[in-house]
Design a protein around this motif. Structure first.
Motif, PDB file in Angstrom:
ATOM      1  N   ARG A  33      -1.281   1.914  -2.874  1.00  0.00           N
ATOM      2  CA  ARG A  33      -0.248   1.033  -2.335  1.00  0.00           C
ATOM      3  C   ARG A  33       0.743   0.660  -3.434  1.00  0.00           C
ATOM      4  NH1 ARG A  33      -3.731  -2.137   0.319  1.00  0.00           N
ATOM      5  NH2 ARG A  33      -3.791  -3.632  -1.354  1.00  0.00           N
ATOM      6  N   PHE A  34       0.197   0.356  -4.602  1.00  0.00           N
ATOM      7  CA  PHE A  34       1.037  -0.016  -5.737  1.00  0.00           C
ATOM      8  C   PHE A  34       1.981   1.131  -6.110  1.00  0.00           C
ATOM      9  CE2 PHE A  34       2.018  -0.193 -10.224  1.00  0.00           C
ATOM     10  CZ  PHE A  34       2.364  -1.520 -10.421  1.00  0.00           C
ATOM     11  N   LEU A  35       1.434   2.336  -6.215  1.00  0.00           N
ATOM     12  CA  LEU A  35       2.245   3.492  -6.613  1.00  0.00           C
ATOM     13  C   LEU A  35       3.314   3.808  -5.563  1.00  0.00           C
ATOM     14  CD1 LEU A  35      -0.455   5.798  -8.198  1.00  0.00           C
ATOM     15  CD2 LEU A  35       1.391   4.593  -9.365  1.00  0.00           C
ATOM     16  N   PRO A  82      -8.126  -2.213 -11.149  1.00  0.00           N
ATOM     17  CA  PRO A  82      -7.169  -1.522 -10.278  1.00  0.00           C
ATOM     18  C   PRO A  82      -7.513  -1.605  -8.799  1.00  0.00           C
ATOM     19  CG  PRO A  82      -7.720  -0.149 -12.157  1.00  0.00           C
ATOM     20  CD  PRO A  82      -8.627  -1.343 -12.210  1.00  0.00           C
ATOM     21  N   ALA A  83      -8.796  -1.607  -8.471  1.00  0.00           N
ATOM     22  CA  ALA A  83      -9.192  -1.600  -7.064  1.00  0.00           C
ATOM     23  C   ALA A  83      -8.842  -2.907  -6.360  1.00  0.00           C
ATOM     24  CB  ALA A  83     -10.678  -1.326  -6.935  1.00  0.00           C
ATOM     25  N   LYS A  84      -8.668  -3.971  -7.162  1.00  0.00           N
ATOM     26  CA  LYS A  84      -8.372  -5.278  -6.566  1.00  0.00           C
ATOM     27  C   LYS A  84      -6.911  -5.677  -6.754  1.00  0.00           C
ATOM     28  CE  LYS A  84     -13.028  -7.094  -7.177  1.00  0.00           C
ATOM     29  NZ  LYS A  84     -13.833  -8.010  -7.971  1.00  0.00           N
ATOM     30  N   MET A  85      -6.131  -4.734  -7.220  1.00  0.00           N
ATOM     31  CA  MET A  85      -4.743  -5.029  -7.545  1.00  0.00           C
ATOM     32  C   MET A  85      -3.959  -5.488  -6.317  1.00  0.00           C
ATOM     33  SD  MET A  85      -2.451  -2.834 -10.067  1.00  0.00           S
ATOM     34  CE  MET A  85      -2.620  -1.308  -9.201  1.00  0.00           C
ATOM     35  N   ILE A  86      -3.282  -6.592  -6.463  1.00  0.00           N
ATOM     36  CA  ILE A  86      -2.459  -7.119  -5.379  1.00  0.00           C
ATOM     37  C   ILE A  86      -1.020  -7.206  -5.886  1.00  0.00           C
ATOM     38  CG2 ILE A  86      -1.962  -9.204  -4.055  1.00  0.00           C
ATOM     39  CD1 ILE A  86      -5.075  -9.552  -3.931  1.00  0.00           C
TER      40      ILE A  86
END
Ligand SMILES: [Zn+2]
Length: 98
Positions: A33-35, A82-86
């Motif tokens: 999602r971030f990328l 990274p897995a919890k990145m919001i």
């Protein structure tokens, strides 16, 4: 010639394995999602990431509302996972603030 080919193939295989090791931790929904957001924004806003400096977005120099400021402070502490990145974005310019 055969031994050189075997050598190259071996090195290629090692390189691919190494790449897989590095890519795997990024293979999760939050990072994707971030990328996706980053790639979409980079054509329009540069830099995409803006530091929050005394509650002011360093991208557009607007002061963010208190709720947004708290969000930024809360989620910055999770940046190492990274897995919890919001993603927290600026209300005015849409940049990712941190
Ligand atoms: Zn902004």
């Amino acid at each position: 010639m055969d031994s050189r080919l075997a050598d190259v193939e071996e090195r290629l295989e090692a390189a691919l394995e190494k790449r897989l090791e590095k890519v795997t931790p990024l293979d999760n929904p939050a990072t994707k999602r971030f990328l996706l957001y980053y790639n979409r924004l980079k054509g329009r806003r540069w830099p995409v990431l803006a530091k929050l400096d005394e509650n002011v977005c360093s991208g557009c120099h607007m002061e963010l509302p208190p709720a947004k400021q708290q969000e930024v402070h809360r989620y910055v502490s999770m940046a190492n996972e990274p897995a919890k990145m919001i993603i927290v974005t600026c209300d005015f310019c849409g940049r990712i603030v941190f």
